[in-house]
Motif scaffolding. Structure first.
Motif, PDB file in Angstrom:
ATOM      1  N   SER A 135      -3.988  -2.964  -0.580  1.00  0.00           N
ATOM      2  CA  SER A 135      -3.012  -3.561   0.332  1.00  0.00           C
ATOM      3  C   SER A 135      -2.271  -4.693  -0.346  1.00  0.00           C
ATOM      4  CB  SER A 135      -3.664  -4.039   1.629  1.00  0.00           C
ATOM      5  OG  SER A 135      -5.020  -4.298   1.444  1.00  0.00           O
ATOM      6  N   PHE A 136      -1.039  -4.887   0.112  1.00  0.00           N
ATOM      7  CA  PHE A 136      -0.216  -6.005  -0.361  1.00  0.00           C
ATOM      8  C   PHE A 136       0.004  -6.905   0.838  1.00  0.00           C
ATOM      9  CE2 PHE A 136       1.138  -2.375  -3.022  1.00  0.00           C
ATOM     10  CZ  PHE A 136       0.809  -2.889  -4.261  1.00  0.00           C
ATOM     11  N   GLY A 137      -0.531  -8.115   0.767  1.00  0.00           N
ATOM     12  CA  GLY A 137      -0.462  -8.976   1.936  1.00  0.00           C
ATOM     13  C   GLY A 137      -1.185  -8.265   3.066  1.00  0.00           C
TER      14      GLY A 137
ATOM     15  N   LYS B  21      -1.286  -2.134   4.384  1.00  0.00           N
ATOM     16  CA  LYS B  21      -2.159  -1.188   3.689  1.00  0.00           C
ATOM     17  C   LYS B  21      -1.275  -0.122   3.057  1.00  0.00           C
ATOM     18  CE  LYS B  21      -6.305  -1.746   6.478  1.00  0.00           C
ATOM     19  NZ  LYS B  21      -7.067  -1.222   7.615  1.00  0.00           N
ATOM     20  N   ALA B  22      -0.896  -0.329   1.792  1.00  0.00           N
ATOM     21  CA  ALA B  22       0.037   0.586   1.126  1.00  0.00           C
ATOM     22  C   ALA B  22      -0.624   1.930   0.876  1.00  0.00           C
ATOM     23  CB  ALA B  22       0.533  -0.023  -0.175  1.00  0.00           C
ATOM     24  N   VAL B  23      -1.916   1.892   0.530  1.00  0.00           N
ATOM     25  CA  VAL B  23      -2.704   3.125   0.387  1.00  0.00           C
ATOM     26  C   VAL B  23      -4.018   2.893   1.121  1.00  0.00           C
ATOM     27  CG1 VAL B  23      -3.893   4.676  -1.192  1.00  0.00           C
ATOM     28  CG2 VAL B  23      -1.655   3.750  -1.829  1.00  0.00           C
TER      29      VAL B  23
ATOM     30  N   HIS C 170       7.777  10.114   3.432  1.00  0.00           N
ATOM     31  CA  HIS C 170       8.946   9.244   3.540  1.00  0.00           C
ATOM     32  C   HIS C 170       8.890   8.122   2.521  1.00  0.00           C
ATOM     33  CE1 HIS C 170      10.811  10.975   6.964  1.00  0.00           C
ATOM     34  NE2 HIS C 170       9.782  10.771   7.791  1.00  0.00           N
ATOM     35  N   ASN C 171      10.018   7.448   2.343  1.00  0.00           N
ATOM     36  CA  ASN C 171      10.014   6.236   1.529  1.00  0.00           C
ATOM     37  C   ASN C 171       9.056   5.227   2.145  1.00  0.00           C
ATOM     38  OD1 ASN C 171      11.792   6.828  -0.542  1.00  0.00           O
ATOM     39  ND2 ASN C 171      13.582   6.371   0.726  1.00  0.00           N
ATOM     40  N   GLY C 172       8.243   4.605   1.298  1.00  0.00           N
ATOM     41  CA  GLY C 172       7.290   3.630   1.798  1.00  0.00           C
ATOM     42  C   GLY C 172       5.988   4.242   2.257  1.00  0.00           C
ATOM     43  N   ALA C 173       5.813   5.568   2.053  1.00  0.00           N
ATOM     44  CA  ALA C 173       4.577   6.220   2.491  1.00  0.00           C
ATOM     45  C   ALA C 173       3.386   5.826   1.623  1.00  0.00           C
ATOM     46  CB  ALA C 173       4.764   7.736   2.462  1.00  0.00           C
ATOM     47  N   GLY C 174       3.667   5.376   0.391  1.00  0.00           N
ATOM     48  CA  GLY C 174       2.574   4.960  -0.490  1.00  0.00           C
ATOM     49  C   GLY C 174       2.372   5.867  -1.689  1.00  0.00           C
ATOM     50  N   LYS C 175       3.298   6.794  -1.914  1.00  0.00           N
ATOM     51  CA  LYS C 175       3.150   7.749  -3.023  1.00  0.00           C
ATOM     52  C   LYS C 175       3.151   7.033  -4.381  1.00  0.00           C
ATOM     53  CE  LYS C 175       7.038   9.835  -1.899  1.00  0.00           C
ATOM     54  NZ  LYS C 175       7.549   9.003  -0.806  1.00  0.00           N
ATOM     55  N   SER C 176       4.188   6.217  -4.584  1.00  0.00           N
ATOM     56  CA  SER C 176       4.286   5.524  -5.878  1.00  0.00           C
ATOM     57  C   SER C 176       3.091   4.604  -6.098  1.00  0.00           C
ATOM     58  CB  SER C 176       5.580   4.709  -5.950  1.00  0.00           C
ATOM     59  OG  SER C 176       6.698   5.558  -5.942  1.00  0.00           O
ATOM     60  N   THR C 177       2.690   3.932  -5.039  1.00  0.00           N
ATOM     61  CA  THR C 177       1.571   3.002  -5.161  1.00  0.00           C
ATOM     62  C   THR C 177       0.290   3.746  -5.548  1.00  0.00           C
ATOM     63  OG1 THR C 177       2.618   1.651  -3.454  1.00  0.00           O
ATOM     64  CG2 THR C 177       0.336   1.165  -3.977  1.00  0.00           C
ATOM     65  N   LEU C 178       0.059   4.904  -4.922  1.00  0.00           N
ATOM     66  CA  LEU C 178      -1.148   5.678  -5.240  1.00  0.00           C
ATOM     67  C   LEU C 178      -1.167   6.070  -6.715  1.00  0.00           C
ATOM     68  CD1 LEU C 178      -3.709   7.200  -4.297  1.00  0.00           C
ATOM     69  CD2 LEU C 178      -2.243   9.196  -3.879  1.00  0.00           C
TER      70      LEU C 178
ATOM     71  N   ALA D  52      -1.082   0.567 -13.387  1.00  0.00           N
ATOM     72  CA  ALA D  52      -0.109  -0.486 -13.084  1.00  0.00           C
ATOM     73  C   ALA D  52      -0.619  -1.414 -11.985  1.00  0.00           C
ATOM     74  CB  ALA D  52       1.228   0.125 -12.679  1.00  0.00           C
ATOM     75  N   TYR D  53      -1.362  -0.861 -11.030  1.00  0.00           N
ATOM     76  CA  TYR D  53      -1.966  -1.664  -9.959  1.00  0.00           C
ATOM     77  C   TYR D  53      -3.486  -1.536 -10.027  1.00  0.00           C
ATOM     78  CZ  TYR D  53       2.582  -1.888  -7.524  1.00  0.00           C
ATOM     79  OH  TYR D  53       3.876  -2.104  -7.176  1.00  0.00           O
ATOM     80  N   LYS D  54      -4.169  -2.597  -9.582  1.00  0.00           N
ATOM     81  CA  LYS D  54      -5.626  -2.523  -9.480  1.00  0.00           C
ATOM     82  C   LYS D  54      -5.990  -2.213  -8.033  1.00  0.00           C
ATOM     83  CE  LYS D  54      -6.911  -5.423 -13.326  1.00  0.00           C
ATOM     84  NZ  LYS D  54      -6.427  -6.757 -13.637  1.00  0.00           N
TER      85      LYS D  54
HETATM   86  N1  LIG Z   1       4.173  -4.688  -5.572  1.00  0.00           N
HETATM   87  C1  LIG Z   1       4.246  -4.599  -4.220  1.00  0.00           C
HETATM   88  N2  LIG Z   1       4.193  -5.706  -3.479  1.00  0.00           N
HETATM   89  C2  LIG Z   1       4.257  -5.657  -2.122  1.00  0.00           C
HETATM   90  N3  LIG Z   1       4.374  -4.506  -1.440  1.00  0.00           N
HETATM   91  C3  LIG Z   1       4.429  -3.347  -2.120  1.00  0.00           C
HETATM   92  C4  LIG Z   1       4.378  -3.328  -3.547  1.00  0.00           C
HETATM   93  N4  LIG Z   1       4.472  -2.048  -3.970  1.00  0.00           N
HETATM   94  C5  LIG Z   1       4.570  -1.297  -2.861  1.00  0.00           C
HETATM   95  N5  LIG Z   1       4.550  -2.062  -1.740  1.00  0.00           N
HETATM   96  C6  LIG Z   1       4.614  -1.585  -0.354  1.00  0.00           C
HETATM   97  O1  LIG Z   1       3.737  -0.500  -0.230  1.00  0.00           O
HETATM   98  C7  LIG Z   1       4.291   0.492   0.604  1.00  0.00           C
HETATM   99  C8  LIG Z   1       4.338   1.816  -0.124  1.00  0.00           C
HETATM  100  O2  LIG Z   1       5.351   1.796  -1.103  1.00  0.00           O
HETATM  101  P1  LIG Z   1       5.573   2.961  -2.167  1.00  0.00           P
HETATM  102  O3  LIG Z   1       4.276   3.351  -2.734  1.00  0.00           O
HETATM  103  O4  LIG Z   1       6.621   2.503  -3.130  1.00  0.00           O
HETATM  104  O5  LIG Z   1       6.166   4.124  -1.285  1.00  0.00           O
HETATM  105  P2  LIG Z   1       6.792   5.525  -1.731  1.00  0.00           P
HETATM  106  O6  LIG Z   1       6.694   5.647  -3.201  1.00  0.00           O
HETATM  107  O7  LIG Z   1       5.993   6.542  -0.986  1.00  0.00           O
HETATM  108  O8  LIG Z   1       8.213   5.503  -1.262  1.00  0.00           O
HETATM  109  C9  LIG Z   1       5.643  -0.007   1.030  1.00  0.00           C
HETATM  110  O9  LIG Z   1       5.512  -0.598   2.305  1.00  0.00           O
HETATM  111  C10 LIG Z   1       5.983  -1.025   0.004  1.00  0.00           C
HETATM  112  O10 LIG Z   1       6.828  -2.024   0.545  1.00  0.00           O
END
Ligand SMILES: Nc1ncnc2c1ncn2[C@@H]1O[C@H](COP(=O)(O)OP(=O)(O)O)[C@@H](O)[C@H]1O
Ligand SMILES: [Mg+2]
Lengths: 250, 440
Positions: free
Chosen positions: A15-17, A20-22, A40-48, A55-57
């Motif tokens: 989670s960020f703040g 819960k991104a994932v 959708h955008n913001g679903a958490g794909k990139s974060t996962l 890149a993220y812990k």
């Molecule tokens: N470095 C970060 N700091 C704060 N919030 C983040 C960060 N990276 C992603 N998020 C949040 O995590 C959620 C998922 O983002 P992301 O994984 O980029 O979505 P997707 O790739 O599915 O479009 C979003 O709400 C985004 O704002």
């Protein structure tokens, strides 16, 4: 296809703040398999996938590679596990040329320990000739390149180093029709070579064509993972929009 | 765009003027040319201002230009390090104060501490003092870098603090006194008649320089062939070789044209038992040792920035810190190393500056940070990060030092000097912004 998955993501959370991104996501990937990630955008794909690429812990969960638990705390750790990533943002240093970007962090050096620009340029020319025959601007900073050319550099970087696990986050976003087809061919070729590939894209039809399985995420959670032959495009669209798996409900 | 349309390209070439063709074929960048033109303007301007207003043009004389070369050394050495700091989007405001503090420490070591144990004039004294100075510069720089990288305190704040802390520390250690005299061998590193290598030594350097120019051009051409890149026409290569070698030989002649003063020659002759003829003896200064140190630092830093992984990572971090991190570069540790290197170079500059003065005072290096930052920026280092060269910073240092020396020569007082230097810095950055906007 062997029985032990190449990659197992088990119960991954971050989670960020407060967001819960994932949120407790599990997913696996076999050698010679393409798994698509939709949502959708913001679903958490990139974060996962950024957790897998170092890149993220992650806050919680486990990553297993080849049936063994792996500690991935930095991009370097991921590279050591032969994981290569094409980031959505491309992650290029705009002031450096294609060769410097391709070899960034893994420069070829002469016996004296100096960077061997001639050799890196030659290698870059070779791989670019294969990926994008129109690519000519080898010595210019990548800021001078078009969106498609920049994307080719990012793809070349991921493909060059004999990855076993390839992560492609919207690799065709900046590409034209012809270039997109070339990337699709490349994905099929790499899959035949036995790589495991995570592919993120918004083009559902393209995903049905390229992937063996697709996973849908919404609000950080995994909605479901299905084999492409078991679902229709409409099923996937409704998973993306409603965040429910129609097959599970049935 | 025109590479798909050969017709327009051909006509473009025809329309191109002789000068543009010259620039394109020699691949001399306009920015370098502009800097050289500005430098020529400054030099000629000060000379003729002196000639007309004071009745004596003192600037374009071997004596002044030799002194200019020595005065540029300390700023130039630090400017090469500031290039890395600014490329990675940081700043170091503490270099002037750190220079003063290190000078005090080196002075204390060689004047107050070591003679007690080793005896006055012991040959190890200057070596230990310099080692202490360089080590200290490296550690202080690394400490600042560590606070910036791992403490995530902005470089502006850390080094602004350093600006005050190191200056204050210098005054505390010296208790307001001037520490003198420095070790005799140490003093040679600051220049002066004995701290220069004379006629023969300078010609050896000059010839080595010419060989280096030729080697660079020939190796560069050979490398382009292996790259498969277009080659410069032979006339352009010959022209560049002639200009390069000409500049080296001209500088050597100039350095050799400045003779020792009469008083020094008399003392020297008496010590050596030589008869001084009535017309005097002409003994050349030649290249000063601090200038040779600057040349050495410039070569080493250029190799570091263009030929090593470290240099590549510095540019990558400046271009896109996130991409550098994702490529597996430890950007924080790089920041520590960059500031440690800046500190090390400040240590070298401190040796040169205090050796030139022959003593150490806590005020040494006051305002140097401004000259050093200005040198880097005037030399084309972009404050937006990612862009900058070592040779540019050296040219920038020569420009800044020329301005200052020139104003002293024609009798401007300190207040006017400050007004001019401050304005030049701001104008230079503005011109840089315009230049980049137009070249896009
Ligand atoms: N470095 C970060 N700091 C704060 N919030 C983040 C960060 N990276 C992603 N998020 C949040 O995590 C959620 C998922 O983002 P992301 O994984 O980029 O979505 P997707 O790739 O599915 O479009 C979003 O709400 C985004 O704002
Ligand atoms: Mg995304």
């Amino acid at each position: 296809m062997s029985d032990t998955p190449l990659v197992q993501l088990k119960d991954i959370s971050i989670s960020f703040g407060g967001i819960k991104a994932v949120d407790h996501v599990s997913l696996d990937l076999h050698a010679g398999e393409v798994v698509g990630l939709l949502g959708h955008n913001g679903a958490g794909k990139s974060t996962l996938i950024k957790i897998l690429s170092g890149a993220y812990k992650k806050d919680g969960g486990e990553i297993w590679i080849d049936g063994k638990r792996a500690e991935i705390n930095s991009p370097r750790d991921a590279r050591d596990h032969n994981i290569e990533t094409i980031y959505q943002t491309l992650a290029l240093a705009d002031n450096l040329d294609a060769a410097s970007n391709l070899f960034l962090g893994r420069e070829l050096t002469s016996p004296m320990g100096f960077v061997d620009d001639a050799k890196m340029a030659a290698e870059t020319a070779k791989i670019m000739a294969r990926l994008n025959p129109n690519f000519k601007k080898l010595k210019e900073p990548v800021s001078a390149l078009s969106g498609g050319q920049r994307q080719s550099v990012a793809i070349a970087r991921a493909v060059y180093f004999n990855a076993k696990i390839l992560i492609m986050d919207e690799p065709t976003a900046a590409l034209g029709v012809h270039e997109t087809e070339m990337v699709a061919d490349l994905i099929k070729e790499l899959k035949d070579q036995g790589l495991g590939i995570f592919l993120i894209s918004h083009d559902t039809r393209e995903m049905m064509d390229l992937c063996d399985r697709v996973s849908v995420m919404k609000n950080g959670q995994m909605v479901g993972t299905e084999r492409v032959e078991d679902v229709t495009e409409d099923d996937i669209l409704s998973m993306i929009i409603l965040g429910k798996n129609p097959k599970a409900a049935a | 765009m025109s590479d798909t349309n050969t017709d327009t390209k051909a006509s473009d070439v025809k329309r191109e003027g002789a000068f543009a063709k010259f620039l394109r074929e020699t691949e001399v960048d306009t920015r370098l040319l502009g800097m050289l033109a500005a430098l020529a303007l400054i030099w000629i301007g000060f000379h003729y201002y002196g000639l007309f207003v004071n009745g004596f043009g003192a600037f374009l004389t071997p004596r002044n230009l030799w002194n200019l070369s020595v005065q540029t050394s300390s700023i130039g050495i630090m400017a090469t390090g500031m290039v890395l700091v600014i490329i990675t989007r940081h700043i170091d405001l503490s270099v002037g104060s750190m220079l003063g503090f290190i000078a005090i420490i080196m002075g204390t070591v060689q004047v107050n501490i070591l003679p007690q144990y080793l005896g006055l004039g012991h040959p190890m004294i200057w070596i230990i003092a310099i080692f202490a100075g360089l080590l200290m510069g490296t550690l202080l720089g690394a400490f600042q870098g560590w606070m910036i990288a791992y403490g995530t305190i902005p470089a502006f704040i850390v080094t602004l603090g350093g600006l005050l802390v190191w200056r204050g520390a210098g005054f505390l250690v010296a208790r307001g006194e001037t520490i003198a005299p420095v070790d005799a061998t140490f003093k040679l590193l600051g220049g002066g008649p004995f701290g220069a290598i004379g006629n023969t030594g300078s010609w050896i350097i000059g010839i080595l320089g010419c060989i280096a120019v030729l080697a660079l051009i020939i190796l560069g051409r050979r490398k382009r062939k292996t790259f498969g890149l277009p080659l410069r026409p032979v006339w352009a290569e010959t022209f560049l070789a002639a200009i390069g070698a000409g500049a080296v030989i001209g500088t050597t002649l100039l350095m050799n044209a400045y003779p020792w003063p009469k008083g020094i020659i008399k003392k020297y002759a008496a010590a050596e038992g030589i008869e001084v003829p009535p017309e005097g003896i002409f003994i050349s200064h030649g290249f000063a040792i601090p200038v040779l140190i600057l040349i050495g630092v410039t070569i080493a830093m250029t190799i570091l920035m263009t030929r090593t992984k470290f240099g590549r990572y510095v540019y990558a971090i400046g271009g896109n810190p996130e991409a550098a991190e994702l490529a597996g570069i430890n950007t924080r540790w790089m920041t520590v190393k960059i500031f440690a290197l800046m500190g090390f170079l400040t240590g070298i500059a401190s040796v040169v500056a205090s050796a030139r003065l022959g003593s150490a005072t806590a005020a040494l290096g006051t305002l140097d940070e401004l000259y050093v930052i200005a040198a880097a920026v005037i030399g084309g280092t972009s404050l937006a990060g990612g862009v900058g060269t070592i040779y540019g910073a050296i040219l920038g240092a020569i420009v800044m030092q020329s301005l200052q020396t020139g104003m002293v020569l024609i009798g401007f007082d300190a207040a006017i000097q400050q007004v001019v230097v401050g304005s030049v810095l701001v104008i230079a950055v503005f011109l840089d912004i315009l230049y980049r906007r137009n070249s896009k």
